[in-house]
Motif scaffolding. Sequence first.
Motif, mmCIF file in Angstrom:
data_model
loop_
_atom_site.group_PDB
_atom_site.id
_atom_site.type_symbol
_atom_site.label_atom_id
_atom_site.label_comp_id
_atom_site.label_asym_id
_atom_site.label_seq_id
_atom_site.Cartn_x
_atom_site.Cartn_y
_atom_site.Cartn_z
ATOM 1 N N PHE A 128 0.684 -1.223 0.011
ATOM 2 C CA PHE A 128 -0.024 -0.153 -0.268
ATOM 3 C C PHE A 128 0.883 1.539 -0.082
ATOM 4 N N THR A 129 2.221 1.373 -0.093
ATOM 5 C CA THR A 129 2.595 2.319 0.982
ATOM 6 C C THR A 129 4.203 2.028 0.478
ATOM 7 N N LEU A 130 5.075 3.096 -0.286
ATOM 8 C CA LEU A 130 6.491 3.151 -0.062
ATOM 9 C C LEU A 130 6.933 4.069 0.151
ATOM 10 N N CYS A 131 8.354 4.642 1.464
ATOM 11 C CA CYS A 131 9.403 5.385 1.393
ATOM 12 C C CYS A 131 10.324 5.409 1.291
ATOM 13 N N LYS A 132 11.111 6.323 0.782
ATOM 14 C CA LYS A 132 13.096 6.221 0.760
ATOM 15 C C LYS A 132 13.094 6.259 1.981
ATOM 16 N N ASN B 79 19.766 5.392 1.277
ATOM 17 C CA ASN B 79 19.242 3.803 -0.281
ATOM 18 C C ASN B 79 18.572 3.233 -0.741
ATOM 19 N N GLY B 80 17.606 2.754 -1.424
ATOM 20 C CA GLY B 80 16.396 1.952 -1.315
ATOM 21 C C GLY B 80 15.151 2.970 -0.709
ATOM 22 N N TYR B 81 14.301 1.866 0.132
ATOM 23 C CA TYR B 81 12.892 1.970 0.473
ATOM 24 C C TYR B 81 12.496 0.771 0.683
ATOM 25 N N TYR B 82 11.108 1.895 1.761
ATOM 26 C CA TYR B 82 10.845 0.622 2.393
ATOM 27 C C TYR B 82 9.108 0.727 2.453
ATOM 28 N N ILE C 167 13.805 -2.482 0.405
ATOM 29 C CA ILE C 167 14.178 -2.450 -0.780
ATOM 30 C C ILE C 167 15.464 -2.111 -0.981
ATOM 31 N N ALA C 168 16.380 -2.052 -2.091
ATOM 32 C CA ALA C 168 17.657 -1.585 -2.480
ATOM 33 C C ALA C 168 16.758 -0.650 -3.798
ATOM 34 N N ASP C 169 17.630 0.164 -4.148
ATOM 35 C CA ASP C 169 17.161 0.743 -5.299
ATOM 36 C C ASP C 169 16.785 -0.008 -6.603
ATOM 37 N N ASN C 170 17.820 -0.676 -7.213
ATOM 38 C CA ASN C 170 17.139 -1.520 -8.120
ATOM 39 C C ASN C 170 16.019 -2.457 -7.724
ATOM 40 N N TYR D 31 0.550 3.287 5.852
ATOM 41 C CA TYR D 31 1.430 5.026 5.916
ATOM 42 C C TYR D 31 3.142 4.460 6.306
ATOM 43 N N LEU D 32 4.054 4.708 5.377
ATOM 44 C CA LEU D 32 5.315 5.274 6.518
ATOM 45 C C LEU D 32 5.392 6.326 5.854
#
Length: 192
Positions: A132-136, A140-143, A162-165, A184-185
């Motif tokens: 449902f959601t993503l944040c930097k 580097n990378g994301y949650y 996750i990594a940037d790729n 929400y993150l």
Amino acid sequence: MKKLLPTILFSLYSIFILSQYGLYNYGPNGFQEIAHSLDSNLLVIGSNKESFAWLVKMDKKQNIQWQKSLKGPSGEHTKAYKIIENEDSTLFIIGSTFDSSPMEENFGWLIKLDKTGNVLWNKIFDKATLLFTLCKNGRNGYYLGGTLNPRGINIYGVVIQIADNGNYINHFEYVVSEQTQIKYLELLPDSS
């Protein structure tokens, strides 16, 4: 009746929006979100009830600039829930993939597109049922935030790193109740 009324209102609103923007051919069941892009245009996402997610970019006068149909990396059926535009105008679409088998396996789905809608990478995550959601993550990378339902009654909240790729690094499961979802993150500044 309390749950039925919002569903009916959302369906009517979806039909109105899709008709207004000339997107009725995508079907009223699929409309999910309209967002303003960094260049002041509109990004519209949704899912066709048959098998694919869709993304449409329109200019300020609501003329379609381009449109894309999207599926999981192996052609899985997909549902899109959220669109996020990065500072460099690349786009993330978050959702889930599912197959048409009797057990209907669901997995979290994340696709990254360039500013013209071309796929940069396309990933599914078996550590989540829905995303449902993503944040930097700051460095580097994301949650990613979502749910995990390992073929049981309980739904666990899950955060995937996750990594940037887009490659999987780690995941964390959270249980607050039998129906925990991470929708929400936000990465807070370090207080040290």
